[in-house]
Design a protein around this motif. Structure first.
Motif, PDB file in Angstrom:
ATOM      1  N   ARG A  55      -5.988  10.554  -7.198  1.00  0.00           N
ATOM      2  CA  ARG A  55      -5.182  10.161  -6.382  1.00  0.00           C
ATOM      3  C   ARG A  55      -5.172   8.851  -5.680  1.00  0.00           C
ATOM      4  NH1 ARG A  55      -8.685  13.373  -3.470  1.00  0.00           N
ATOM      5  NH2 ARG A  55      -9.027  12.832  -1.171  1.00  0.00           N
ATOM      6  N   ILE A  56      -6.505   8.251  -5.569  1.00  0.00           N
ATOM      7  CA  ILE A  56      -6.854   7.018  -5.003  1.00  0.00           C
ATOM      8  C   ILE A  56      -6.824   6.116  -6.376  1.00  0.00           C
ATOM      9  CG2 ILE A  56      -8.509   5.587  -3.644  1.00  0.00           C
ATOM     10  CD1 ILE A  56      -7.225   7.531  -2.076  1.00  0.00           C
ATOM     11  N   ALA A  57      -7.384   6.405  -7.331  1.00  0.00           N
ATOM     12  CA  ALA A  57      -7.574   5.270  -8.258  1.00  0.00           C
ATOM     13  C   ALA A  57      -6.210   4.911  -8.959  1.00  0.00           C
ATOM     14  CB  ALA A  57      -8.246   6.043  -9.776  1.00  0.00           C
ATOM     15  N   ARG A  58      -5.409   5.801  -8.872  1.00  0.00           N
ATOM     16  CA  ARG A  58      -3.988   5.189  -9.542  1.00  0.00           C
ATOM     17  C   ARG A  58      -3.204   4.304  -8.326  1.00  0.00           C
ATOM     18  NH1 ARG A  58      -3.099  10.766 -10.606  1.00  0.00           N
ATOM     19  NH2 ARG A  58      -1.736  10.973  -8.741  1.00  0.00           N
ATOM     20  N   PRO A  59      -3.252   4.535  -6.947  1.00  0.00           N
ATOM     21  CA  PRO A  59      -2.744   3.670  -6.230  1.00  0.00           C
ATOM     22  C   PRO A  59      -3.353   2.109  -6.104  1.00  0.00           C
ATOM     23  CG  PRO A  59      -2.609   5.961  -5.313  1.00  0.00           C
ATOM     24  CD  PRO A  59      -3.398   5.840  -6.508  1.00  0.00           C
ATOM     25  N   CYS A  67     -12.954  -3.036  -6.233  1.00  0.00           N
ATOM     26  CA  CYS A  67     -12.278  -3.095  -7.500  1.00  0.00           C
ATOM     27  C   CYS A  67     -12.446  -4.356  -8.108  1.00  0.00           C
ATOM     28  CB  CYS A  67     -10.701  -2.834  -7.417  1.00  0.00           C
ATOM     29  SG  CYS A  67      -9.762  -2.761  -8.916  1.00  0.00           S
ATOM     30  N   VAL A  68     -13.149  -4.312  -9.272  1.00  0.00           N
ATOM     31  CA  VAL A  68     -13.421  -5.481 -10.201  1.00  0.00           C
ATOM     32  C   VAL A  68     -12.854  -5.503 -11.443  1.00  0.00           C
ATOM     33  CG1 VAL A  68     -15.095  -7.091 -11.105  1.00  0.00           C
ATOM     34  CG2 VAL A  68     -15.673  -5.537  -9.029  1.00  0.00           C
ATOM     35  N   GLY A  69     -11.646  -6.343 -11.945  1.00  0.00           N
ATOM     36  CA  GLY A  69     -10.979  -6.274 -12.846  1.00  0.00           C
ATOM     37  C   GLY A  69     -10.611  -4.771 -13.609  1.00  0.00           C
ATOM     38  N   PHE A  82      -1.654  -1.158  -6.682  1.00  0.00           N
ATOM     39  CA  PHE A  82      -1.745  -2.311  -5.805  1.00  0.00           C
ATOM     40  C   PHE A  82      -2.278  -3.567  -6.290  1.00  0.00           C
ATOM     41  CE2 PHE A  82      -3.532  -4.910  -2.372  1.00  0.00           C
ATOM     42  CZ  PHE A  82      -2.950  -4.596  -1.067  1.00  0.00           C
ATOM     43  N   MET A  83      -3.174  -3.576  -7.135  1.00  0.00           N
ATOM     44  CA  MET A  83      -3.766  -4.533  -7.899  1.00  0.00           C
ATOM     45  C   MET A  83      -2.926  -5.272  -8.861  1.00  0.00           C
ATOM     46  SD  MET A  83      -6.976  -4.900  -6.498  1.00  0.00           S
ATOM     47  CE  MET A  83      -8.049  -5.804  -7.776  1.00  0.00           C
ATOM     48  N   ASP A  84      -2.001  -4.713  -9.463  1.00  0.00           N
ATOM     49  CA  ASP A  84      -1.062  -5.129 -10.362  1.00  0.00           C
ATOM     50  C   ASP A  84      -0.040  -5.745  -9.613  1.00  0.00           C
ATOM     51  OD1 ASP A  84      -2.341  -4.326 -12.530  1.00  0.00           O
ATOM     52  OD2 ASP A  84      -1.225  -2.486 -13.051  1.00  0.00           O
ATOM     53  N   LEU A  85       0.588  -5.087  -8.478  1.00  0.00           N
ATOM     54  CA  LEU A  85       1.543  -5.718  -7.561  1.00  0.00           C
ATOM     55  C   LEU A  85       1.131  -7.021  -6.861  1.00  0.00           C
ATOM     56  CD1 LEU A  85       3.105  -2.402  -5.953  1.00  0.00           C
ATOM     57  CD2 LEU A  85       4.270  -3.945  -7.677  1.00  0.00           C
ATOM     58  N   ALA A 128       0.684  -1.388  -0.004  1.00  0.00           N
ATOM     59  CA  ALA A 128       0.056   0.088   0.132  1.00  0.00           C
ATOM     60  C   ALA A 128       0.861   1.318  -0.130  1.00  0.00           C
ATOM     61  CB  ALA A 128      -0.956  -0.044   1.135  1.00  0.00           C
ATOM     62  N   HIS A 129       1.858   1.173   0.731  1.00  0.00           N
ATOM     63  CA  HIS A 129       2.958   2.387   0.896  1.00  0.00           C
ATOM     64  C   HIS A 129       3.600   2.475  -0.611  1.00  0.00           C
ATOM     65  CE1 HIS A 129       5.946   5.056   2.335  1.00  0.00           C
ATOM     66  NE2 HIS A 129       6.906   4.399   1.702  1.00  0.00           N
ATOM     67  N   HIS A 130       4.131   1.578  -1.036  1.00  0.00           N
ATOM     68  CA  HIS A 130       4.656   1.723  -2.398  1.00  0.00           C
ATOM     69  C   HIS A 130       3.764   2.194  -3.473  1.00  0.00           C
ATOM     70  CE1 HIS A 130       8.984   0.799  -1.140  1.00  0.00           C
ATOM     71  NE2 HIS A 130       8.275  -0.178  -0.442  1.00  0.00           N
ATOM     72  N   SER A 131       2.725   1.856  -3.285  1.00  0.00           N
ATOM     73  CA  SER A 131       1.520   2.175  -4.370  1.00  0.00           C
ATOM     74  C   SER A 131       0.975   3.648  -4.153  1.00  0.00           C
ATOM     75  CB  SER A 131       0.120   1.268  -4.356  1.00  0.00           C
ATOM     76  OG  SER A 131       0.478  -0.106  -4.516  1.00  0.00           O
ATOM     77  N   GLY A 132       1.306   4.039  -3.163  1.00  0.00           N
ATOM     78  CA  GLY A 132       1.222   5.687  -3.040  1.00  0.00           C
ATOM     79  C   GLY A 132      -0.159   5.944  -2.191  1.00  0.00           C
ATOM     80  N   PHE A 133      -0.470   5.029  -1.138  1.00  0.00           N
ATOM     81  CA  PHE A 133      -1.705   5.507  -0.307  1.00  0.00           C
ATOM     82  C   PHE A 133      -0.921   6.100   0.919  1.00  0.00           C
ATOM     83  CE2 PHE A 133      -3.626   1.374  -2.389  1.00  0.00           C
ATOM     84  CZ  PHE A 133      -4.606   1.957  -2.753  1.00  0.00           C
ATOM     85  N   ALA A 134      -1.966   6.738   1.536  1.00  0.00           N
ATOM     86  CA  ALA A 134      -1.352   7.082   2.899  1.00  0.00           C
ATOM     87  C   ALA A 134      -1.703   6.120   4.060  1.00  0.00           C
ATOM     88  CB  ALA A 134      -2.392   8.477   3.332  1.00  0.00           C
ATOM     89  N   VAL A 135      -0.734   5.684   4.624  1.00  0.00           N
ATOM     90  CA  VAL A 135      -0.881   4.647   5.373  1.00  0.00           C
ATOM     91  C   VAL A 135      -0.512   5.063   6.921  1.00  0.00           C
ATOM     92  CG1 VAL A 135      -0.033   2.316   6.096  1.00  0.00           C
ATOM     93  CG2 VAL A 135      -0.115   3.013   3.582  1.00  0.00           C
ATOM     94  N   PRO A 136      -1.247   4.624   8.064  1.00  0.00           N
ATOM     95  CA  PRO A 136      -1.167   5.286   9.355  1.00  0.00           C
ATOM     96  C   PRO A 136       0.055   4.536   9.823  1.00  0.00           C
ATOM     97  CG  PRO A 136      -3.286   4.589   9.044  1.00  0.00           C
ATOM     98  CD  PRO A 136      -2.593   4.196   7.596  1.00  0.00           C
TER      99      PRO A 136
END
Length: 312
Positions: free
Chosen positions: A245-249, A209-211, A253-256, A128-136
């Motif tokens: 800013r959410i769609a991209r991460p 997220c579905v496909g 994430f799904m790809d990774l 999640a962090h590497h995908s670009g999300f804000a992570v607590p």
């Protein structure tokens, strides 16, 4: 070409997708691995350089060659319903069933290998962090002193389960809970414990997220609410646009993670930041669809019913 759905009989979310597939005329077989052997049957033969596999369930027979997709929704433990079930029989049945299915060219939602990896919370947080999300800020520890220092550093901290509620009958609720001042952390030594900085949220967000298709729903939180799964907030789930800013991460994430389906949970703070809490690769969507009208079951059915690569 047939869709195979691996799930238990009591699965309302799967029922929604089954109805969609029936409406579209897509052949399907619904199988609970717990019914193997006895309630369902299988056969596989390797002859002259080829593998011929067959599954029989609920009066329907399907060849592995005719499988277009496999949806691993909420399957039971293989052989759990057998008269003389055992750990050995369960392992043998799993080897047979999944060994057969792994040998097909069917598309997976989600492949068990990726699904197993995606369940690990520490791995999730890193991706999640590497995908670009804000992570607590988050801690997993068995050191009481480290837990105490983490809580002192971040002030308001919650404690939550790594793996979810234990499987018991009746089921046990295990809500995310604020750590009270003066807490004795000695119990942390008894087992790995997850601590996370508390996000003072104004709403919960569930993004499915579905496909590659994204469906987000938002529910306003009650004052001081910690766990959005428990307690009546007086508000309903409502559809909400997915910011870029959410769609991209999400797609990163799904790809990774190698996933075709996932349900993301976010806490939206007072400034509109969506904080990543977790990603459930097999999360339910029925409750969101019923309240918002979002066509998530239809999206799942479309993905499952699409022709595999190499088929017209």
């Amino acid at each position: 070409m047939t869709v195979l759905i691996l799930t238990c009989p009591q699965d309302v979310t799967a029922d929604l997708v089954v109805a969609e597939l029936h409406e579209r005329g897509v052949p399907l077989v619904r199988l609970d691995p717990a019914d193997l052997p006895g309630g369902a049957d299988l056969s596989a033969e390797y002859v002259h350089g080829d593998f011929h596999c067959y599954l029989s369930a609920q009066g329907r027979m399907v060849s592995s060659r005719a499988l277009r997709s496999v949806w691993v929704r909420r399957p039971g433990e293989p052989a759990a319903h057998a008269p003389d079930t055992s750990a050995w029989l369960s392992a043998e049945t799993a080897q047979a069933l999944y060994g057969m299915l792994y040998s097909t060219t069917a598309r997976w939602m989600n492949h068990p290998r990726q699904a197993a990896q995606a369940r690990y919370k520490p791995w999730q947080l890193r991706v999640a962090h590497h995908s670009g999300f804000a992570v607590p800020p988050t801690l997993v520890t068995t050191f009481p002193r480290v837990a105490e220092e983490f809580t002192a550093r971040y002030g308001r901290v919650v404690v939550k389960s790594l793996s979810g509620p234990p499987r018991t009958d009746p089921p046990v609720a295990l809500p995310t809970t604020l750590v009270e001042p003066g807490t004795d952390f000695a119990g942390v030594a008894a087992g790995p414990t997850l601590f996370q900085q508390y996000v003072a949220k104004r709403a919960d967000v569930r993004l499915t997220c579905v496909g590659g298709r994204l469906f987000a729903a938002r529910k306003t939180s009650a004052d001081g609410q910690v766990d959005g799964r428990y307690g009546d907030t007086g508000h309903s789930w409502e559809p909400v646009e997915v910011p870029d800013r959410i769609a991209r991460p999400v797609r990163e994430f799904m790809d990774l993670a190698g996933l075709a389906y996932a349900a993301f949970d976010f806490a939206e703070d007072a400034e509109g930041v969506w904080w990543f809490l977790e990603c459930n690769q097999g999360g339910q969507f029925g409750f969101v669809e019923l309240e918002t009208g979002q066509p998530i079951a239809g999206a799942v059915a479309s993905w499952l019913g699409a022709a595999p690569v190499g088929h017209g």
